[in-house]
Structures are given as C-alpha cells and as structure tokens.
Design a protein around this motif. Structure first.
Motif, PDB file in Angstrom:
ATOM      1  N   VAL A  37      -1.354   3.262  -6.231  1.00 35.22           N
ATOM      2  CA  VAL A  37      -0.911   1.931  -5.845  1.00 35.22           C
ATOM      3  C   VAL A  37      -0.505   1.191  -7.099  1.00 35.22           C
ATOM      4  O   VAL A  37      -0.898   1.564  -8.205  1.00 35.22           O
ATOM      5  N   THR A  38       0.268   0.144  -6.931  1.00 32.42           N
ATOM      6  CA  THR A  38       0.629  -0.734  -8.037  1.00 32.42           C
ATOM      7  C   THR A  38      -0.253  -1.970  -7.947  1.00 32.42           C
ATOM      8  O   THR A  38      -0.390  -2.546  -6.872  1.00 32.42           O
ATOM      9  N   ILE A  39      -0.873  -2.335  -9.060  1.00 34.30           N
ATOM     10  CA  ILE A  39      -1.720  -3.522  -9.075  1.00 34.30           C
ATOM     11  C   ILE A  39      -1.171  -4.503 -10.108  1.00 34.30           C
ATOM     12  O   ILE A  39      -0.452  -4.122 -11.023  1.00 34.30           O
ATOM     13  N   SER A  40      -1.544  -5.756  -9.935  1.00 33.39           N
ATOM     14  CA  SER A  40      -1.072  -6.785 -10.859  1.00 33.39           C
ATOM     15  C   SER A  40      -1.754  -6.629 -12.220  1.00 33.39           C
ATOM     16  O   SER A  40      -2.810  -5.997 -12.333  1.00 33.39           O
ATOM     17  N   ALA A  86      -7.085  -7.083  -4.735  1.00 33.13           N
ATOM     18  CA  ALA A  86      -5.847  -7.693  -5.253  1.00 33.13           C
ATOM     19  C   ALA A  86      -5.703  -9.119  -4.740  1.00 33.13           C
ATOM     20  O   ALA A  86      -5.366 -10.025  -5.508  1.00 33.13           O
ATOM     21  N   ASP A  87      -5.975  -9.331  -3.454  1.00 35.44           N
ATOM     22  CA  ASP A  87      -5.901 -10.691  -2.902  1.00 35.44           C
ATOM     23  C   ASP A  87      -6.916 -11.604  -3.580  1.00 35.44           C
ATOM     24  O   ASP A  87      -6.605 -12.752  -3.910  1.00 35.44           O
ATOM     25  N   ARG A  88      -8.102 -11.096  -3.776  1.00 36.18           N
ATOM     26  CA  ARG A  88      -9.162 -11.894  -4.418  1.00 36.18           C
ATOM     27  C   ARG A  88      -8.760 -12.259  -5.852  1.00 36.18           C
ATOM     28  O   ARG A  88      -8.940 -13.389  -6.292  1.00 36.18           O
ATOM     29  N   MET A 107       0.842  -1.162   0.000  1.00 36.89           N
ATOM     30  CA  MET A 107       0.000   0.000   0.000  1.00 36.89           C
ATOM     31  C   MET A 107       0.894   1.233   0.000  1.00 36.89           C
ATOM     32  O   MET A 107       1.986   1.207   0.531  1.00 36.89           O
ATOM     33  N   PRO A 108       0.405   2.305  -0.569  1.00 41.02           N
ATOM     34  CA  PRO A 108       1.240   3.507  -0.631  1.00 41.02           C
ATOM     35  C   PRO A 108       1.415   4.144   0.741  1.00 41.02           C
ATOM     36  O   PRO A 108       0.538   4.022   1.597  1.00 41.02           O
TER      37      PRO A 108
END
Length: 66
Positions: free
Chosen positions: A9-12, A59-61, A1-2
């Motif tokens: 934020v950076t996401i996949s 992101a986890d999901r 998290m920033p």
C-alpha cells in the motif's frame, strides 16, 4: 487499498514517520511489524478487522492528528 492479490500500500509521509517512531521505540524492524504492534497493543475491538482496514484506520487517524 491495493487490489486483491497485492500486498503493498502507499502511505503518507506523516504515517511513515509515526510508524518509524513505533519501530524505534519498540524495537520493530519493519513497517509491517510496527503496524502489527500497533494493532495488537492499541486496538480493542470485539470484531476482527482485516489488515487493509487497519491500515486505512491508521492512515485516517494520522491524517486527523495533523
């Protein structure tokens, strides 16, 4: 998290693809709108969560679904 004070934020790549699908299907013009839409339509919780917690959960999901 920033760190506190930052708003990005950076996401996949996988999460970006899923957010893009939400954008197309539901006429949203940004990832932020797609995240807001997902939060408003799919999260049913009594306790409020922060945007950072929501992004982490999404992101986890996404990682779990792959």
């Amino acid at each position: 998290m920033p760190p506190e004070g930052y708003t990005t934020v950076t996401i996949s790549d996988e999460l970006a693809e899923k957010l893009t699908r939400i954008m197309v299907r539901h006429d949203r013009s940004s990832y932020a709108e797609a995240i807001e839409y997902a939060a408003n339509t799919t999260l049913v919780q009594e306790d409020e969560i922060t945007v950072q917690e929501l992004i982490r959960m999404l992101a986890d999901r996404a990682d779990e679904m792959d």
